[in-house]
Each structure stands twice: as structure tokens, then as C-alpha cells.
Design a protein around this motif. Structure first.
Motif, PDB file in Angstrom:
ATOM      1  N   ALA A  82      -1.826  -2.109   4.327  1.00 35.36           N
ATOM      2  CA  ALA A  82      -0.574  -1.879   5.052  1.00 35.36           C
ATOM      3  C   ALA A  82       0.519  -1.431   4.086  1.00 35.36           C
ATOM      4  O   ALA A  82       1.313  -0.530   4.391  1.00 35.36           O
ATOM      5  N   VAL A  83       0.561  -2.049   2.906  1.00 34.61           N
ATOM      6  CA  VAL A  83       1.541  -1.650   1.884  1.00 34.61           C
ATOM      7  C   VAL A  83       1.258  -0.223   1.436  1.00 34.61           C
ATOM      8  O   VAL A  83       2.168   0.608   1.298  1.00 34.61           O
ATOM      9  N   THR A  84      -0.019   0.082   1.212  1.00 33.76           N
ATOM     10  CA  THR A  84      -0.403   1.439   0.806  1.00 33.76           C
ATOM     11  C   THR A  84       0.010   2.463   1.853  1.00 33.76           C
ATOM     12  O   THR A  84       0.539   3.532   1.532  1.00 33.76           O
ATOM     13  N   ALA A  85      -0.230   2.138   3.132  1.00 30.03           N
ATOM     14  CA  ALA A  85       0.128   3.067   4.200  1.00 30.03           C
ATOM     15  C   ALA A  85       1.623   3.339   4.223  1.00 30.03           C
ATOM     16  O   ALA A  85       2.063   4.488   4.359  1.00 30.03           O
ATOM     17  N   ALA A  86       2.412   2.279   4.088  1.00 31.78           N
ATOM     18  CA  ALA A  86       3.865   2.440   4.137  1.00 31.78           C
ATOM     19  C   ALA A  86       4.375   3.274   2.960  1.00 31.78           C
ATOM     20  O   ALA A  86       5.212   4.169   3.131  1.00 31.78           O
ATOM     21  N   LEU A  87       3.868   2.990   1.751  1.00 33.00           N
ATOM     22  CA  LEU A  87       4.327   3.721   0.571  1.00 33.00           C
ATOM     23  C   LEU A  87       3.792   5.155   0.560  1.00 33.00           C
ATOM     24  O   LEU A  87       4.480   6.073   0.099  1.00 33.00           O
ATOM     25  N   ALA A  88       2.554   5.341   1.058  1.00 32.55           N
ATOM     26  CA  ALA A  88       1.991   6.691   1.095  1.00 32.55           C
ATOM     27  C   ALA A  88       2.813   7.594   2.000  1.00 32.55           C
ATOM     28  O   ALA A  88       2.929   8.803   1.760  1.00 32.55           O
ATOM     29  N   ARG A  90       5.874   7.665   2.144  1.00 37.84           N
ATOM     30  CA  ARG A  90       7.036   8.110   1.365  1.00 37.84           C
ATOM     31  C   ARG A  90       6.630   8.971   0.174  1.00 37.84           C
ATOM     32  O   ARG A  90       7.129  10.078  -0.015  1.00 37.84           O
ATOM     33  N   MET A  91       5.706   8.444  -0.636  1.00 37.77           N
ATOM     34  CA  MET A  91       5.382   9.087  -1.911  1.00 37.77           C
ATOM     35  C   MET A  91       4.401  10.244  -1.774  1.00 37.77           C
ATOM     36  O   MET A  91       4.425  11.169  -2.582  1.00 37.77           O
ATOM     37  N   LEU A  92       3.524  10.180  -0.766  1.00 32.63           N
ATOM     38  CA  LEU A  92       2.509  11.219  -0.615  1.00 32.63           C
ATOM     39  C   LEU A  92       2.710  12.057   0.644  1.00 32.63           C
ATOM     40  O   LEU A  92       1.822  12.800   1.048  1.00 32.63           O
ATOM     41  N   ALA A  93       3.872  11.894   1.274  1.00 37.40           N
ATOM     42  CA  ALA A  93       4.231  12.672   2.470  1.00 37.40           C
ATOM     43  C   ALA A  93       3.215  12.518   3.596  1.00 37.40           C
ATOM     44  O   ALA A  93       2.854  13.482   4.263  1.00 37.40           O
ATOM     45  N   VAL A  94       2.737  11.285   3.801  1.00 35.93           N
ATOM     46  CA  VAL A  94       1.814  10.999   4.898  1.00 35.93           C
ATOM     47  C   VAL A  94       2.608  10.374   6.037  1.00 35.93           C
ATOM     48  O   VAL A  94       3.407   9.467   5.826  1.00 35.93           O
ATOM     49  N   ARG A  95       2.390  10.878   7.258  1.00 35.71           N
ATOM     50  CA  ARG A  95       3.158  10.394   8.403  1.00 35.71           C
ATOM     51  C   ARG A  95       2.499   9.188   9.054  1.00 35.71           C
ATOM     52  O   ARG A  95       1.289   9.130   9.211  1.00 35.71           O
ATOM     53  N   LEU A  96       3.320   8.220   9.444  1.00 35.89           N
ATOM     54  CA  LEU A  96       2.859   7.041  10.179  1.00 35.89           C
ATOM     55  C   LEU A  96       3.355   7.125  11.620  1.00 35.89           C
ATOM     56  O   LEU A  96       4.545   7.294  11.847  1.00 35.89           O
ATOM     57  N   GLY A  97       2.432   6.999  12.565  1.00 43.28           N
ATOM     58  CA  GLY A  97       2.805   6.998  13.967  1.00 43.28           C
ATOM     59  C   GLY A  97       2.936   5.588  14.511  1.00 43.28           C
ATOM     60  O   GLY A  97       2.773   4.606  13.786  1.00 43.28           O
ATOM     61  N   LEU A 260      -6.052   1.487  10.045  1.00 40.63           N
ATOM     62  CA  LEU A 260      -5.047   2.296   9.372  1.00 40.63           C
ATOM     63  C   LEU A 260      -5.658   3.515   8.681  1.00 40.63           C
ATOM     64  O   LEU A 260      -4.971   4.496   8.415  1.00 40.63           O
ATOM     65  N   ALA A 261      -6.955   3.432   8.398  1.00 40.94           N
ATOM     66  CA  ALA A 261      -7.601   4.563   7.728  1.00 40.94           C
ATOM     67  C   ALA A 261      -7.608   5.811   8.604  1.00 40.94           C
ATOM     68  O   ALA A 261      -7.764   6.925   8.112  1.00 40.94           O
ATOM     69  N   ARG A 262      -7.433   5.651   9.900  1.00 41.37           N
ATOM     70  CA  ARG A 262      -7.518   6.786  10.819  1.00 41.37           C
ATOM     71  C   ARG A 262      -6.398   7.801  10.601  1.00 41.37           C
ATOM     72  O   ARG A 262      -6.548   8.977  10.914  1.00 41.37           O
ATOM     73  N   PHE A 263      -5.244   7.323  10.074  1.00 46.23           N
ATOM     74  CA  PHE A 263      -4.143   8.264   9.937  1.00 46.23           C
ATOM     75  C   PHE A 263      -4.158   8.972   8.581  1.00 46.23           C
ATOM     76  O   PHE A 263      -3.305   9.801   8.294  1.00 46.23           O
TER      77      PHE A 263
END
Length: 284
Positions: A82-88, A90-97, A260-263
Motif C-alpha cells: 500500500a505504501v509502495t502504491a501511494a508513493l509510486a 507520485r514518484m513514478l507517475a502511476v495513477r491510483l483509482g 493492488l497489483a492490478r493497477f
């Protein structure tokens, strides 16, 4: 539990820094066990920051492993995704829905149930052969990494992540078995080999695979095995009458983490000569 969650926070942040460093490094051999790639990544400041966070996280994890059942620590570490998803995002320009943020909330809910149900840490030593089994698993992680290097990018990232999780799982169980530093203890060598192999595989997974896919595999590998070992052989317990609550919390935390891996962002294709780091990333 506070130490376990602090460890998850450190590991989750470290993952993003290390992924960024691995992607900026020159392309490796493509093997899942690429020492040269790890060396090039380690020389970057972002990887160094990740290692520092890993070191702090490991200290907190050891404290947690000495006071909580392995299944509780494992589920808490699942929150690192979950921490990785949130930071990614921001830092890796990955969108969270919305679905992904819902999965993050579900991880937290599962951890809350586990905190309520967690009982005493077991104090059994387990079967006499267990340290040797751990050493064999750690060696098997390297073989798995070598085989996974021939897979297409998406399954490659998942399998390499799973292998790295198995390596980190060996570390978790070995910490419980160690009683001081004894160079003749196979549990110590299992810890060192398992941890080293895990870093090798995870770095290779990050360079060409989706960060969250690799991390999801890692969460699965480092959670299920140690939990089973703790309950079956090391005497871990839940509070009386709350075994079902613990199982529910564990299942929620792990399942939501894997969801979370799906996104995950598209796999990163191999660099094209003349392009700079990051330019080879596929478009969304």
C-alpha cells in the motif's frame, strides 16, 4: 505491531527508491540473477536511500518478530505494498483509482483485525531440520531467479517478486530461530543467502517489470510461508476464541495487497540505444 507497521512503511518507501534506481541503471543481462545490475543500481543515491530505509525497517522487523506471531508480522508487512502504491503514484507517475484506494483501506482494516486477534509469540524451536530446509529454500530462490529470466516481462516480474518474497520469508523465519551469532548455525547462512538472493531478484524485476506486480509477488512469498511455519512448528497463537478473526484479517490484508497489483504501470521495455533513463517507458 507499531514496529511491524513502521517496518512496512520503511520497506514500502525503499521499494520505490530502489525501483527508480534500477530503471535508471544501464540494462542488465536480462537474467533474474544479475549481480552486475545490482552493483550498478547500488551506486546510485536513490538505491542507497532505499537500502538505508531497508536497514531501519529490518531493525523494526526484528523487534516485531521477537514479540508477535509470524503471521501477524507478515500481514503487517503486506501493508508495504500500500505504501509502495501511494508513493509510486507520485514518484513514478502511476495513477491510483478508487478501487486501488479502496484496496489500501481494506489492507488497513485487515491489519486492525489482526492486531485485535494476535496472541502470544511461540517459543518452540521447530523441527531439527528446519534451519537446513531454510538454507535449501534460499539456494532454490537463486535457481528460480535464473529460470524466471527467460519469461516475458509481466510474468517475469511476478515470478521474480515471488522468489524475492521467498527469500525474505526465509529471513523472517531464520530471525526467530537464531540465538546469537554462530557461524556453524545453518539458520544464519540461510538468513544471509536468502536476503542476498531476494535483493538480486527484486532489482531485476524492477528494471523491466511493473513495480506493484513485483511487490505483490514479494508480499505473497514473504507472508504465507512464514505464517505457516509459525503456526505449525514454532507455536504461534491467536487470542482464545479469535482464531477466525485473525484468519479474516490475514486474508483481507493479503488479498487487498495483491489486488493492488492490478493497477501497476506497464512493464518497462528494454532501453533503446541513445535513449536516456526513463525515456524507454511505455506510454499509459
Amino acid at each position: 505491531m507499531v514496529c511491524a507497521l513502521g517496518s512496512a512503511l520503511c520497506f514500502g518507501a525503499a521499494t520505490v527508491f530502489q525501483a527508480a534506481a534500477a530503471r535508471a541503471a544501464a540494462p542488465g543481462t536480462g537474467s533474474g540473477v544479475d549481480v552486475g545490475l545490482l552493483w550498478r543500481a547500488v551506486r546510485q543515491w536513490r538505491y542507497a536511500v532505499g537500502l538505508a530505509l531497508d536497514g531501519l525497517g529490518f531493525v523494526l522487523e526484528v523487534v516485531a518478530l521477537r514479540t508477535l506471531p509470524l503471521y501477524a508480522v507478515g500481514a503487517a508487512l503486506a501493508a508495504s505494498l500500500a505504501v509502495t502504491a501511494a508513493l509510486a503514484s507520485r514518484m513514478l507517475a502511476v495513477r491510483l483509482g478508487r478501487a486501488e484506494w479502496g484496496a489500501v483501506a481494506t489492507v488497513c482494516a485487515g491489519l486492525a483485525l489482526l492486531a485485535l486477534a494476535a496472541g502470544r509469540e511461540g517459543h518452540r524451536e521447530g523441527p531439527e531440520a528446519l534451519p537446513w530446509v531454510l538454507l535449501g529454500i534460499a539456494a532454490g530462490v537463486l535457481l528460480l531467479g535464473a529460470a524466471a529470466g527467460h519469461l516475458p516481462d509481466r510474468p517475469r516480474a511476478l515470478v521474480l517478486g515471488l522468489g524475492s518474497g521467498l527469500g525474505f520469508g526465509v529471513v523472517e523465519v531464520a530471525v526467530r530461530l537464531l540465538d546469537g551469532v554462530d557461524l556453524t548455525d545453518p539458520a544464519l547462512w540461510a538468513l544471509l543467502l536468502g536476503g542476498g538472493a531476494a535483493f538480486l531478484l527484486l532489482t531485476s524485476a524492477f528494471q523491466r517489470g511493473a513495480v506493484t506486480t513485483a511487490t505483490a509477488g514479494m508480499v505473497l512469498g514473504e507472508t504465507l510461508g512464514p505464517a505457516a511455519a509459525g503456526l505449525l512448528w514454532l507455536g504461534d497463537e491467536t487470542r482464545e476464541g479469535l482464531g477466525g478473526l485473525a484468519l479474516t484479517g490475514f486474508a483481507l490484508a493479503v488479498a487487498a495487497s495483491l489486488a493492488l497489483a492490478r493497477f501497476g504501470e506497464p512493464p518497462v521495455p528494454e532501453a533503446v540505444p541513445g535513449t536516456g533513463p526513463g525515456r524507454e517507458r511505455a506510454a499509459d
